[in-house]
Design a protein around this motif. Structure first.
Motif, PDB file in Angstrom:
ATOM      1  N   LEU A  84      -6.973   6.684   9.205  1.00  0.00           N
ATOM      2  CA  LEU A  84      -5.586   7.033  10.146  1.00  0.00           C
ATOM      3  C   LEU A  84      -5.166   8.181   9.251  1.00  0.00           C
ATOM      4  CD1 LEU A  84      -3.915   3.704  11.292  1.00  0.00           C
ATOM      5  CD2 LEU A  84      -5.793   5.178  12.468  1.00  0.00           C
ATOM      6  N   GLY A  85      -5.528   8.466   7.992  1.00  0.00           N
ATOM      7  CA  GLY A  85      -4.847   9.608   7.172  1.00  0.00           C
ATOM      8  C   GLY A  85      -3.625   9.299   6.893  1.00  0.00           C
ATOM      9  N   MET A  86      -3.110   8.187   6.645  1.00  0.00           N
ATOM     10  CA  MET A  86      -1.849   7.891   6.205  1.00  0.00           C
ATOM     11  C   MET A  86      -1.940   7.917   4.865  1.00  0.00           C
ATOM     12  SD  MET A  86      -0.640   4.727   8.633  1.00  0.00           S
ATOM     13  CE  MET A  86       1.040   4.717   8.202  1.00  0.00           C
ATOM     14  N   LYS A  87      -0.685   8.317   4.143  1.00  0.00           N
ATOM     15  CA  LYS A  87      -0.649   8.377   2.712  1.00  0.00           C
ATOM     16  C   LYS A  87       0.088   7.383   2.039  1.00  0.00           C
ATOM     17  CE  LYS A  87      -1.474  13.353   2.786  1.00  0.00           C
ATOM     18  NZ  LYS A  87      -1.161  14.592   1.956  1.00  0.00           N
ATOM     19  N   ILE A  88      -0.376   6.388   1.665  1.00  0.00           N
ATOM     20  CA  ILE A  88       0.028   5.192   0.847  1.00  0.00           C
ATOM     21  C   ILE A  88      -0.176   5.003  -0.644  1.00  0.00           C
ATOM     22  CG2 ILE A  88       0.471   2.613   1.244  1.00  0.00           C
ATOM     23  CD1 ILE A  88      -0.521   3.283   4.067  1.00  0.00           C
ATOM     24  N   SER A  89       0.707   4.957  -1.395  1.00  0.00           N
ATOM     25  CA  SER A  89       0.431   5.105  -2.871  1.00  0.00           C
ATOM     26  C   SER A  89       0.812   3.530  -3.080  1.00  0.00           C
ATOM     27  CB  SER A  89       1.342   5.930  -3.621  1.00  0.00           C
ATOM     28  OG  SER A  89       2.650   5.599  -3.512  1.00  0.00           O
ATOM     29  N   ILE A  90       0.391   3.029  -4.276  1.00  0.00           N
ATOM     30  CA  ILE A  90       0.618   1.661  -4.654  1.00  0.00           C
ATOM     31  C   ILE A  90       1.733   1.392  -5.583  1.00  0.00           C
ATOM     32  CG2 ILE A  90      -1.909   1.126  -4.922  1.00  0.00           C
ATOM     33  CD1 ILE A  90      -1.877   1.406  -7.783  1.00  0.00           C
ATOM     34  N   TRP A  91       2.422   2.540  -5.864  1.00  0.00           N
ATOM     35  CA  TRP A  91       3.578   2.542  -6.728  1.00  0.00           C
ATOM     36  C   TRP A  91       4.727   3.789  -6.367  1.00  0.00           C
ATOM     37  CZ3 TRP A  91       2.785   7.322  -8.700  1.00  0.00           C
ATOM     38  CH2 TRP A  91       1.467   7.771  -8.895  1.00  0.00           C
TER      39      TRP A  91
END
Length: 91
Positions: A84-91
């Motif tokens: 989906l091209g979403m930018k999700i970081s783990i922190w």
């Protein structure tokens, strides 16, 4: 594409992604159903939401319950980032 309720000027964290999803948990059971996920994608402004919802659920729902629960959220994050091209970081 901006996501309602999440600042668009930066990547969101996994926790922010979970909070964003919670607003679509219509029955409040702590799990995201196919219809709730479809509504989230529609609100995001996505196209082909029924098809994408099916793909997301197949990717994330490892126990085949028909829902994405907390133990499967990482699978949904992975799908959202890749497909989906979403930018999700783990922190």
């Amino acid at each position: 594409m901006a996501i309602r309720g999440v600042p668009s000027s930066r990547d969101m964290t996994v926790e922010e992604f979970k909070e964003w999803l919670k607003q679509f948990d219509a029955d409040g059971d702590g799990r995201i159903s196919r219809n709730e996920l479809r509504e989230a994608l529609r609100r995001r402004g996505g196209w082909f939401t029924t098809w994408r919802t099916g793909r997301a659920l197949r990717h994330a729902d490892k126990n085949n319950s028909g829902f994405v629960d907390d133990s499967e959220i990482e699978n949904l994050v992975s799908f959202a980032q890749k497909d989906l091209g979403m930018k999700i970081s783990i922190w």
